[in-house]
Design an enzyme around this catalytic site. Sequence first.
Site, PDB file in Angstrom:
ATOM      1  N   LYS A 180       5.546 -15.765  -7.268  1.00 40.86           N
ATOM      2  CA  LYS A 180       6.126 -14.641  -6.525  1.00 40.86           C
ATOM      3  C   LYS A 180       5.470 -14.671  -5.152  1.00 40.86           C
ATOM      4  CE  LYS A 180       7.456  -9.822  -6.865  1.00 40.86           C
ATOM      5  NZ  LYS A 180       7.075  -9.346  -5.544  1.00 40.86           N
ATOM      6  N   CYS A 183     -25.786  -8.882  23.848  1.00 40.20           N
ATOM      7  CA  CYS A 183     -25.429  -9.944  22.907  1.00 40.20           C
ATOM      8  C   CYS A 183     -26.577 -10.218  21.922  1.00 40.20           C
ATOM      9  CB  CYS A 183     -25.099 -11.211  23.695  1.00 40.20           C
ATOM     10  SG  CYS A 183     -24.885 -12.655  22.659  1.00 40.20           S
ATOM     11  N   CYS A 224     -25.294 -18.410  26.984  1.00 35.48           N
ATOM     12  CA  CYS A 224     -25.361 -17.996  25.583  1.00 35.48           C
ATOM     13  C   CYS A 224     -25.282 -19.193  24.625  1.00 35.48           C
ATOM     14  CB  CYS A 224     -24.216 -17.028  25.284  1.00 35.48           C
ATOM     15  SG  CYS A 224     -24.239 -16.445  23.591  1.00 35.48           S
ATOM     16  N   CYS A 244     -19.596 -11.116  24.831  1.00 38.27           N
ATOM     17  CA  CYS A 244     -20.845 -11.429  25.515  1.00 38.27           C
ATOM     18  C   CYS A 244     -20.492 -11.981  26.893  1.00 38.27           C
ATOM     19  CB  CYS A 244     -21.591 -12.486  24.705  1.00 38.27           C
ATOM     20  SG  CYS A 244     -22.864 -13.313  25.665  1.00 38.27           S
ATOM     21  N   CYS A 286     -27.909 -13.931  22.962  1.00 40.26           N
ATOM     22  CA  CYS A 286     -28.551 -14.280  24.246  1.00 40.26           C
ATOM     23  C   CYS A 286     -28.972 -13.062  25.058  1.00 40.26           C
ATOM     24  CB  CYS A 286     -27.620 -15.143  25.080  1.00 40.26           C
ATOM     25  SG  CYS A 286     -26.324 -14.196  25.916  1.00 40.26           S
ATOM     26  N   LYS A 341       2.784  -9.391 -12.376  1.00 41.37           N
ATOM     27  CA  LYS A 341       1.867  -9.228 -11.247  1.00 41.37           C
ATOM     28  C   LYS A 341       0.451  -9.608 -11.662  1.00 41.37           C
ATOM     29  CE  LYS A 341       2.987  -7.162  -7.775  1.00 41.37           C
ATOM     30  NZ  LYS A 341       3.806  -6.170  -7.143  1.00 41.37           N
ATOM     31  N   GLU A 385       8.370 -19.156 -11.483  1.00 46.04           N
ATOM     32  CA  GLU A 385       8.099 -19.503 -10.075  1.00 46.04           C
ATOM     33  C   GLU A 385       7.041 -18.578  -9.517  1.00 46.04           C
ATOM     34  OE1 GLU A 385      11.856 -18.512  -8.312  1.00 46.04           O
ATOM     35  OE2 GLU A 385      12.885 -19.454  -9.992  1.00 46.04           O
ATOM     36  N   TYR A 433      14.632 -18.834  -3.118  1.00 45.72           N
ATOM     37  CA  TYR A 433      14.418 -18.520  -4.526  1.00 45.72           C
ATOM     38  C   TYR A 433      15.685 -18.080  -5.252  1.00 45.72           C
ATOM     39  CZ  TYR A 433      13.789 -13.729  -2.707  1.00 45.72           C
ATOM     40  OH  TYR A 433      13.946 -12.543  -2.068  1.00 45.72           O
ATOM     41  N   ASP A 478       4.387 -13.908  -1.433  1.00 48.55           N
ATOM     42  CA  ASP A 478       4.110 -12.647  -0.757  1.00 48.55           C
ATOM     43  C   ASP A 478       4.441 -12.787   0.722  1.00 48.55           C
ATOM     44  OD1 ASP A 478       3.332 -10.079  -0.457  1.00 48.55           O
ATOM     45  OD2 ASP A 478       1.192 -10.433  -0.798  1.00 48.55           O
TER      46      ASP A 478
HETATM   47  S1  IVH Z   1      14.106 -13.438  -7.300  1.00 52.76           S
HETATM   48  C1  IVH Z   1      17.531 -10.284  -8.153  1.00 52.76           C
HETATM   49  N1  IVH Z   1      12.114 -15.043  -6.915  1.00 52.76           N
HETATM   50  O1  IVH Z   1      10.144 -10.307  -4.819  1.00 52.76           O
HETATM   51  C2  IVH Z   1      16.129 -10.517  -7.773  1.00 52.76           C
HETATM   52  N2  IVH Z   1      12.055 -12.958  -5.810  1.00 52.76           N
HETATM   53  O2  IVH Z   1      10.436  -7.713  -6.223  1.00 52.76           O
HETATM   54  C3  IVH Z   1      15.975 -11.659  -6.885  1.00 52.76           C
HETATM   55  N3  IVH Z   1      10.085 -12.645  -4.375  1.00 52.76           N
HETATM   56  O3  IVH Z   1      12.651  -8.950  -2.805  1.00 52.76           O
HETATM   57  C4  IVH Z   1      14.566 -11.938  -6.554  1.00 52.76           C
HETATM   58  N4  IVH Z   1       9.163 -14.590  -4.764  1.00 52.76           N
HETATM   59  O4  IVH Z   1      11.282 -10.789  -1.814  1.00 52.76           O
HETATM   60  C5  IVH Z   1      12.634 -13.845  -6.627  1.00 52.76           C
HETATM   61  N5  IVH Z   1      10.429 -16.628  -6.665  1.00 52.76           N
HETATM   62  C6  IVH Z   1      10.944 -15.427  -6.356  1.00 52.76           C
HETATM   63  C7  IVH Z   1      10.298 -14.531  -5.494  1.00 52.76           C
HETATM   64  C8  IVH Z   1      10.896 -13.293  -5.245  1.00 52.76           C
HETATM   65  C9  IVH Z   1       9.050 -13.450  -4.108  1.00 52.76           C
HETATM   66  C10 IVH Z   1      10.237 -11.274  -3.809  1.00 52.76           C
HETATM   67  C11 IVH Z   1      11.561 -11.051  -3.154  1.00 52.76           C
HETATM   68  C12 IVH Z   1      12.143  -9.806  -3.779  1.00 52.76           C
HETATM   69  C13 IVH Z   1      10.967  -9.220  -4.474  1.00 52.76           C
HETATM   70  C14 IVH Z   1      11.435  -8.500  -5.722  1.00 52.76           C
END
Ligand code: IVH
Length: 684
Positions: free
Chosen positions: A120, A413, A437, A431, A416, A319, A118, A230, A122
């Site tokens: 990750k 500006c 302008c 401005c 203008c 990552k 999945e 998740y 942010d």
């Molecule tokens: S599973 C037991 N799945 O990553 C661990 N975490 O570094 C459960 N995060 O605090 C986490 N996407 O905020 C999981 N698809 C995903 C995620 C995810 C983002 C974040 C989450 C967690 C951090 C862990």
Amino acid sequence: MSQPDSKTLDEVAQLRAELDEANYRYYVLDDPKLSDADFDRMLQRLKTLEAAYPELITPDSPTQRVGAAPAAGFPQVEHAIPMLSLDNVFSEKDIQAFAQRVAERLEIHAESLSFSCEPKLDGVAVSLVYEQGVLISGATRGDGRTGEGITSNLRTLQTVPLKLRNRSTPELLEVRGEVIMRHSGFEALNERARERDSKIFANPRNAAAGSLRQLDPEVTATRPLEFHPYQLARLEPDMGDERHSELMQRLGKLGFRSSVELEVLNGAEAVIDYCHRLEAKRDRLGYDIDGVVIKVDDLRLQRELGFVARAPRWAVAYKFPAQEETTVVNDVEFQVGRTGAITPVARLEPVSVAGVTVSNATLHNADEIERLGVMIGDTVAIRRAGDVIPQVIRVDKDKRPEDARPIEFPTHCPVCEAQVERLEGEAVARCSGGLYCPAQRKEALKHFASRRALDIDGLGEKLIEQLVERDWVKTPADLFHLTAEQLATLPRMGEKSSSKLIRALGDARRTTLSRFIYALGIREVGEATAANLARHFGTLEGVMQAEQSALEAVNDVGPVVAAHAYTFFRQPYNRETIDALLQAGVTWEEAEVTHGPRPLEGQTWVLTGTLESMTRDEGKARLQALGAKVSGSVSKKTACLVAGEAAGSKLSKAEQMGVEVIDEPTFLVRLEKWENSVTQGEES
Ligand code: IVH
């Protein structure tokens, strides 16, 4: 009050079911079926019924997303099961090693292990607890053991179901996931913040975190946040699911968004391939991700593997390489936005950041330049993420060359040459050549022609664009010199619509002083302030010549508005344009300086929610004309609260405090009564 009959009960239940379904299709499935108009009509009907029978309101009604009053702080919430973090891996070799480790521990063949992969996300990790299918608590991750209770804020997210969708409602369900903001929503939020001079967020994650930590849920409700689950942390009774991917599908059925990117894959090679595929797509997702979470899909095997310290053995985060690079600032230029905000842009030595060449980065404003301490010639770290404008995030001061130059904000500006205005305490420089302008021309004209300004019927955005692009109209005064013949040569403008527009321009020439002042588009001078200025000074000359202190003496005008107005009228081009407008025949009858009776003198009123028959600004102007002060918040001193459609926390606060609350029809009746008494008083 009468009791609801069974027909009403049925109708309420039916409306809620249909509205829930519509919200689910729109926000969760991205597949709306109901038109906006039908949705609005049904929601309105439900609100009417709930207003008539308040005993029918339940916390999970679709009308109740923003219900709670602002909080003083957030309670601590202990997580029943700690919210853990993940170990990071950074290379293909690391992924292979992870799969190998897991296989050895389980004593099975690595290639037959299936992994759920999945994005990750942010954003901000949160946990939601449902009892008997109803959301009872929502909290941040905090330190993993204890987080902050932000239930009222999470309730405002349309992607957080207030109640689960399925009939087989579990007794207890705890779902965890990430709250994110998409790039489109983030850019729009920052754009709005820039206009209003409020806080600019550095990235979508900060924006999501800041939005969730608002004390007033009404503010959170305006932020474009989404919840993406998740993990299913607790489920009672257990439904016998065997795989994480099955649980994720189950969550989809219960009303949560399910990840379209989730794939179940066998063996490390397929996982590595997924990581490459997702990374290639990264810029097109529309939201920030920083890697891939790789989880053993089989729940039995997950349990067998267990945890070490603060992370599970059954999952890792791969990552992506950072979207950061270092380069050199060659120069800084200043862009003028369509409303006059001046943004410094760093011209960079071109550099490739995760496959895309970057040669410009925004520096936002003068505060940001100061915070970074950046100079021309500096070596800087820049970051780009998806379609978000690249940003300078750090300066490497050790690498500063001897000939580095400080960044100087322009005093005039760059487009203008009008004076640049930066008020004390404000982050944004602007401005002040609003009417003239070229960068602001289209916006200025749109505002000038709008309904509440000169109300030029038929002069829409498209037409304004054509007029500006042909250079026929540089300032609003040029509008009055257009001819029907000239207009008829434009695409999609026949003779009929051309002469109609010319007539509309003719009509618009006769206006009022307050509309004229409002039409000038002076910063922070809305309808109500324009009306106050007109009433106070009585003539345009009076407003134009007023010193700052005289402007500050006007009802509702503080030092900021006074400074904006003062600077505006000191710009030669603005004065020339005003002269040209008067020359072109724009007129009004001089406003009456009101000394008549002021029936609301000494009272403070508050307006909240949406009014149907007028804008809030208009309501405010009318109240002020009657002598009332109009405030933005309810307190013990509030004489009366006017509650329009979708009134939220101000309404509940007023009710709690015993402040008089009236609806729009009552407000209109009273306004008219008072306004009549005032004009009669003046005549006698
Ligand atoms: S599973 C037991 N799945 O990553 C661990 N975490 O570094 C459960 N995060 O605090 C986490 N996407 O905020 C999981 N698809 C995903 C995620 C995810 C983002 C974040 C989450 C967690 C951090 C862990």
